[in-house]
Design a protein around this motif. Structure first.
Motif, PDB file in Angstrom:
ATOM      1  N   ALA A 156      28.272 -12.131  -3.158  1.00 54.13           N
ATOM      2  CA  ALA A 156      28.385 -10.874  -2.766  1.00 54.13           C
ATOM      3  C   ALA A 156      29.941 -10.683  -2.420  1.00 54.13           C
ATOM      4  N   ARG A 157      30.712 -11.619  -2.523  1.00 58.17           N
ATOM      5  CA  ARG A 157      32.120 -11.767  -2.146  1.00 58.17           C
ATOM      6  C   ARG A 157      32.875 -10.884  -3.385  1.00 58.17           C
ATOM      7  N   HIS A 158      34.175 -10.312  -2.890  1.00 60.47           N
ATOM      8  CA  HIS A 158      34.981  -9.764  -3.634  1.00 60.47           C
ATOM      9  C   HIS A 158      36.338  -9.606  -2.925  1.00 60.47           C
ATOM     10  N   TYR A 218      34.915  -1.595  -3.638  1.00 63.96           N
ATOM     11  CA  TYR A 218      34.232  -2.539  -4.419  1.00 63.96           C
ATOM     12  C   TYR A 218      32.622  -2.706  -4.433  1.00 63.96           C
ATOM     13  N   CYS A 219      31.858  -2.712  -3.446  1.00 61.06           N
ATOM     14  CA  CYS A 219      30.518  -2.885  -3.113  1.00 61.06           C
ATOM     15  C   CYS A 219      29.714  -1.763  -2.890  1.00 61.06           C
ATOM     16  N   SER A 220      30.333  -0.747  -2.404  1.00 60.75           N
ATOM     17  CA  SER A 220      29.652   0.485  -1.904  1.00 60.75           C
ATOM     18  C   SER A 220      28.939   0.381  -0.690  1.00 60.75           C
ATOM     19  N   ALA A 221      29.295  -0.817   0.197  1.00 55.19           N
ATOM     20  CA  ALA A 221      28.736  -0.873   1.393  1.00 55.19           C
ATOM     21  C   ALA A 221      29.153   0.304   2.197  1.00 55.19           C
ATOM     22  N   LYS A 272      20.896  -0.764   0.985  1.00 57.02           N
ATOM     23  CA  LYS A 272      22.193  -0.261   0.813  1.00 57.02           C
ATOM     24  C   LYS A 272      22.653   1.506   1.186  1.00 57.02           C
ATOM     25  N   CYS A 310      32.988   1.034   1.119  1.00 55.13           N
ATOM     26  CA  CYS A 310      33.775  -0.081   0.477  1.00 55.13           C
ATOM     27  C   CYS A 310      33.785   0.304  -1.141  1.00 55.13           C
ATOM     28  N   CYS A 319      35.972  -5.651   4.545  1.00 53.65           N
ATOM     29  CA  CYS A 319      34.691  -5.979   3.575  1.00 53.65           C
ATOM     30  C   CYS A 319      35.399  -6.887   2.490  1.00 53.65           C
ATOM     31  N   PRO A 320      34.382  -7.900   2.176  1.00 53.59           N
ATOM     32  CA  PRO A 320      33.256  -8.274   2.686  1.00 53.59           C
ATOM     33  C   PRO A 320      33.398  -8.947   4.035  1.00 53.59           C
TER      34      PRO A 320
END
Length: 66
Positions: free
Chosen positions: A31-33, A50-53, A7, A48, A22-23
């Motif tokens: 890992a979906r959002h 949502y997931c901080s990617a 990450k 992102c 993303c995703p």
């Protein structure tokens, strides 16, 4: 596009990956959002919400309308 296993490391994206969202389609089900489109061209990077990617644009920017 490379997979983000660490990450803290940004995912490199190029013009062929645009529009960036993303995703990604190959993300595992857990890992979906909700899909969110990210503007990686303005600052050369995007995170992102949502997931901080982390995504980082590499290569030549696409030619567009001015």
């Amino acid at each position: 596009m490379s997979e983000n296993k660490d990450k803290s490391q940004a995912i490199a994206v190029t013009a062929k990956d645009l529009p960036l969202y993303c995703p990604q389609p190959d993300a595992p089900l857990w890992a979906r959002h909700p899909r969110v489109f990210l503007d990686v061209l303005t600052e050369g990077k995007a995170v992102c919400p949502y997931c901080s990617a982390q995504y980082e644009f590499t290569g030549e920017a696409p030619k567009g309308h001015h």
